[in-house]
Design a protein around this motif. Structure first.
Motif, PDB file in Angstrom:
ATOM      1  N   THR A 304       0.846  -1.193   0.000  1.00  0.00           N
ATOM      2  CA  THR A 304       0.000   0.000   0.000  1.00  0.00           C
ATOM      3  C   THR A 304       0.882   1.243   0.000  1.00  0.00           C
ATOM      4  N   THR A 305       0.556   2.168  -0.877  1.00  0.00           N
ATOM      5  CA  THR A 305       1.297   3.423  -0.990  1.00  0.00           C
ATOM      6  C   THR A 305       0.320   4.581  -0.877  1.00  0.00           C
ATOM      7  N   LEU A 306       0.561   5.437   0.072  1.00  0.00           N
ATOM      8  CA  LEU A 306      -0.257   6.630   0.270  1.00  0.00           C
ATOM      9  C   LEU A 306       0.621   7.859   0.058  1.00  0.00           C
ATOM     10  N   ARG A 307       0.267   8.676  -0.935  1.00  0.00           N
ATOM     11  CA  ARG A 307       1.060   9.850  -1.269  1.00  0.00           C
ATOM     12  C   ARG A 307       0.229  11.115  -1.091  1.00  0.00           C
ATOM     13  N   GLY A 341       8.267  25.753  -5.369  1.00  0.00           N
ATOM     14  CA  GLY A 341       8.514  24.877  -4.230  1.00  0.00           C
ATOM     15  C   GLY A 341       7.513  23.737  -4.215  1.00  0.00           C
ATOM     16  N   SER A 342       7.967  22.594  -3.816  1.00  0.00           N
ATOM     17  CA  SER A 342       7.095  21.420  -3.757  1.00  0.00           C
ATOM     18  C   SER A 342       7.495  20.542  -2.581  1.00  0.00           C
ATOM     19  N   SER A 343       6.523  19.857  -2.039  1.00  0.00           N
ATOM     20  CA  SER A 343       6.763  18.913  -0.950  1.00  0.00           C
ATOM     21  C   SER A 343       5.866  17.701  -1.162  1.00  0.00           C
ATOM     22  N   SER A 344       6.365  16.558  -0.784  1.00  0.00           N
ATOM     23  CA  SER A 344       5.602  15.316  -0.921  1.00  0.00           C
ATOM     24  C   SER A 344       5.943  14.387   0.228  1.00  0.00           C
ATOM     25  N   ASP A 345       4.965  13.573   0.566  1.00  0.00           N
ATOM     26  CA  ASP A 345       5.120  12.611   1.654  1.00  0.00           C
ATOM     27  C   ASP A 345       4.489  11.307   1.204  1.00  0.00           C
ATOM     28  N   ALA A 346       5.261  10.243   1.236  1.00  0.00           N
ATOM     29  CA  ALA A 346       4.781   8.935   0.804  1.00  0.00           C
ATOM     30  C   ALA A 346       5.017   7.909   1.896  1.00  0.00           C
ATOM     31  N   VAL A 347       4.003   7.118   2.179  1.00  0.00           N
ATOM     32  CA  VAL A 347       4.072   6.054   3.185  1.00  0.00           C
ATOM     33  C   VAL A 347       3.854   4.722   2.479  1.00  0.00           C
ATOM     34  N   TYR A 348       4.791   3.796   2.687  1.00  0.00           N
ATOM     35  CA  TYR A 348       4.725   2.473   2.065  1.00  0.00           C
ATOM     36  C   TYR A 348       4.559   1.420   3.151  1.00  0.00           C
ATOM     37  N   ALA A 367       9.922  11.557   2.726  1.00  0.00           N
ATOM     38  CA  ALA A 367       9.474  12.946   2.610  1.00  0.00           C
ATOM     39  C   ALA A 367      10.465  13.725   1.770  1.00  0.00           C
ATOM     40  N   ASN A 368       9.969  14.456   0.788  1.00  0.00           N
ATOM     41  CA  ASN A 368      10.808  15.247  -0.107  1.00  0.00           C
ATOM     42  C   ASN A 368      10.421  16.718  -0.029  1.00  0.00           C
ATOM     43  N   GLN A 369      11.424  17.566  -0.129  1.00  0.00           N
ATOM     44  CA  GLN A 369      11.212  19.010  -0.164  1.00  0.00           C
ATOM     45  C   GLN A 369      12.140  19.588  -1.210  1.00  0.00           C
ATOM     46  N   ALA A 370      11.587  20.362  -2.155  1.00  0.00           N
ATOM     47  CA  ALA A 370      12.395  20.920  -3.240  1.00  0.00           C
ATOM     48  C   ALA A 370      12.011  22.377  -3.460  1.00  0.00           C
ATOM     49  N   VAL A 405      15.623  15.207   1.411  1.00  0.00           N
ATOM     50  CA  VAL A 405      14.856  13.971   1.488  1.00  0.00           C
ATOM     51  C   VAL A 405      15.109  13.314   2.842  1.00  0.00           C
ATOM     52  N   ARG A 406      14.082  12.755   3.406  1.00  0.00           N
ATOM     53  CA  ARG A 406      14.184  12.019   4.669  1.00  0.00           C
ATOM     54  C   ARG A 406      13.478  10.680   4.482  1.00  0.00           C
ATOM     55  N   TYR A 407      14.235   9.615   4.698  1.00  0.00           N
ATOM     56  CA  TYR A 407      13.725   8.264   4.465  1.00  0.00           C
ATOM     57  C   TYR A 407      13.773   7.483   5.775  1.00  0.00           C
ATOM     58  N   THR A 408      12.633   6.946   6.165  1.00  0.00           N
ATOM     59  CA  THR A 408      12.520   6.190   7.420  1.00  0.00           C
ATOM     60  C   THR A 408      11.982   4.799   7.128  1.00  0.00           C
TER      61      THR A 408
END
Length: 452
Positions: A304-307, A341-348, A367-370, A405-408
């Motif tokens: 499952t991917t929630l963006r 500017g853009s930001s995104s958050d994805a949970v897998y 989480a990405n921030q550009a 980018v922050r990857y957990t």
């Protein structure tokens, strides 16, 4: 006795005529005849009588449309395409030959994605990186005058093209006197809709135009795949299956304005601003099943991917134009500033129904921030002469980019008993990775050329 025969005047005339015809025939045999003139006779028209009293002569004016193609580029008129005016910039690009924009916003020219997009001949942060797809989906096509396809960019573009072709979006700059307004709205299935309003007003030396737009778009899809792979060494076949389901929702809104003022017959000023914001949410569910040699599933899990994501674009500029005393002499100064500017958050998440040995459920998050900013100041001067057209120019540009980018990753390896409270509780293993980069640069240069 001498006999005399006197010819009558009529007979004498006939004899003289016959002699002249005989001489003419001999001359025709001995002297070549002059070549016949193939040109049609010129018919001189005498001026007609003056119009009657009280009437004036009419003047017929023949007008023709200026060619839309040049040696180094092809130009496609978007404002004349009624179908594209109700859509987005992506819809307008899809009507340009050899250009395609897929539903995800990826633009290609003749199948290649190595394409640079400029706005009014200048780079914009809105058309770089991940911002390009969102901008193409949110920019209304009715604000576009035309699109230039430049396959072999010249020296005036410097290294902006990156070795590939350029698509130049030319925005509308209406200068018709008076005012007008336009409203458009469209609706579709699954709650899709878009609406736009635009208008302009010009009086004397002053002019203003602008517009606003909103868009609500969602896309759902279902896919299935069944694969059989054969190991090239063992020649054993393996079977796998995948079923996918996705839902998406995109919302965007934007506004823009342009102000112009003519200082006189030769000088003009202009300023423009634009702002847009977008949000996008998506949910994907993918079921993966791997089968063993006995065609029994040995692995079955749901991924499952929630963006969620959002972004903003801002741009502004000012320009000055001056026409010289010589026809065709022109000086242009142009200042452009843009940021995005853009930001995104994805949970897998991976949840197993049939779990292979040593594999546990897992959960990860990214989480990405550009952010990107561009300041571009250019000047161009053209002056026709006897030897050709002299072209001079300069460019000063500053750009900066930031990406974080922050990857957990969290893994649930086993359920351990707690000695104090009793029972069992899951123990998670956490891994955190941070990364990113920041770049900035300042470039400048001058150019000169003579076009013959």
């Amino acid at each position: 006795m001498t006999l005399r025969r006197t010819a009558s005047p009529a007979r004498l005339s006939r004899l003289l005529l016959a002699g002249s015809l005989t001489c003419a025939g001999v001359a025709a045999q001995t002297v070549p005849a002059p070549a016949a003139d193939t040109k049609p006779p010129v018919k001189k028209e005498e001026p007609g009588p003056p119009p009657p009293a009280g009437l004036e002569s009419a003047t017929v004016i023949v007008s023709a449309e200026r060619p839309t193609n040049r040696i180094d580029r092809q130009l496609y008129d978007i404002k004349a395409d009624v179908g594209a005016n109700n859509g987005s910039a992506a819809d307008a690009f899809n009507n340009v030959p050899s250009v395609a924009v897929d539903p995800d916003g990826t633009l290609t020219l003749r199948g290649s994605a190595n394409v640079t997009i400029l706005i009014d001949g200048k780079p914009s942060a809105m058309m770089q990186g991940d911002n390009r797809a969102a901008t193409l989906a949110s920019m209304p096509a009715e604000d576009i005058e035309s699109i230039e396809v430049i396959n072999n960019p010249g020296a005036q573009f410097g290294n902006e093209a990156g070795g590939g072709p350029i698509l130049n979006i030319i925005m509308k700059r209406t200068r018709k006197p008076g005012g007008f307004g336009a409203v458009s709205a469209n609706g579709g299935s699954a709650g899709r809709y878009n609406a736009a309003v635009s208008g302009s007003y010009h009086a004397g030396r002053f002019g203003v135009q602008g517009g606003a737009n909103v868009r609500h778009d969602g896309r759902n899809s279902i896919a299935a795949a069944d694969r059989v792979r054969t190991d090239p060494i063992t020649r054993l076949a393996s079977h796998s299956a995948r079923e996918s389901r996705s839902t998406g929702l995109n919302d965007s809104a934007g506004l823009n304005a342009l102000v112009t003022y003519n200082l006189g017959a030769t000088d003009a000023l202009g300023a423009n601003v634009a702002y847009s914001r977008r949000t996008n949410d998506a949910l994907n569910e993918d079921r993966y099943v791997n089968f063993g040699q006995d065609d029994i599933a040995d692995s079955n899990y749901l991924r499952t991917t929630l963006r969620t994501g959002s972004g903003e674009t801002r741009s502004g500029g000012a320009r000055y134009e001056r026409k010289g005393e010589i026809p065709g002499e022109l000086l242009k100064l142009d200042l452009r500033m843009s940021s995005a500017g853009s930001s995104s958050d994805a949970v897998y998440a991976n949840a197993y129904t049939v779990r292979p040995a040593g594999v546990r459920d897992s959960r990860s998050r990214q989480a990405n921030q550009a952010d990107s900013r561009i300041v571009d100041f250019t000047g161009d001067y053209e002056r026709p002469g006897d030897q050709g057209v002299l072209k001079l120019g300069y460019k000063l540009a500053k750009n900066s980019n930031e990406f974080d980018v922050r990857y957990t990753v969290s893994v649930q390896p086993i359920h351990l008993p707690l000695p104090i409270w009793g029972g069992h509780t899951p123990v998670f293993k956490m891994e955190i990775w941070d990364g990113g980069y920041r770049t900035s640069g300042l470039v400048g240069g001058a150019r000169s050329a003579v076009a013959r």
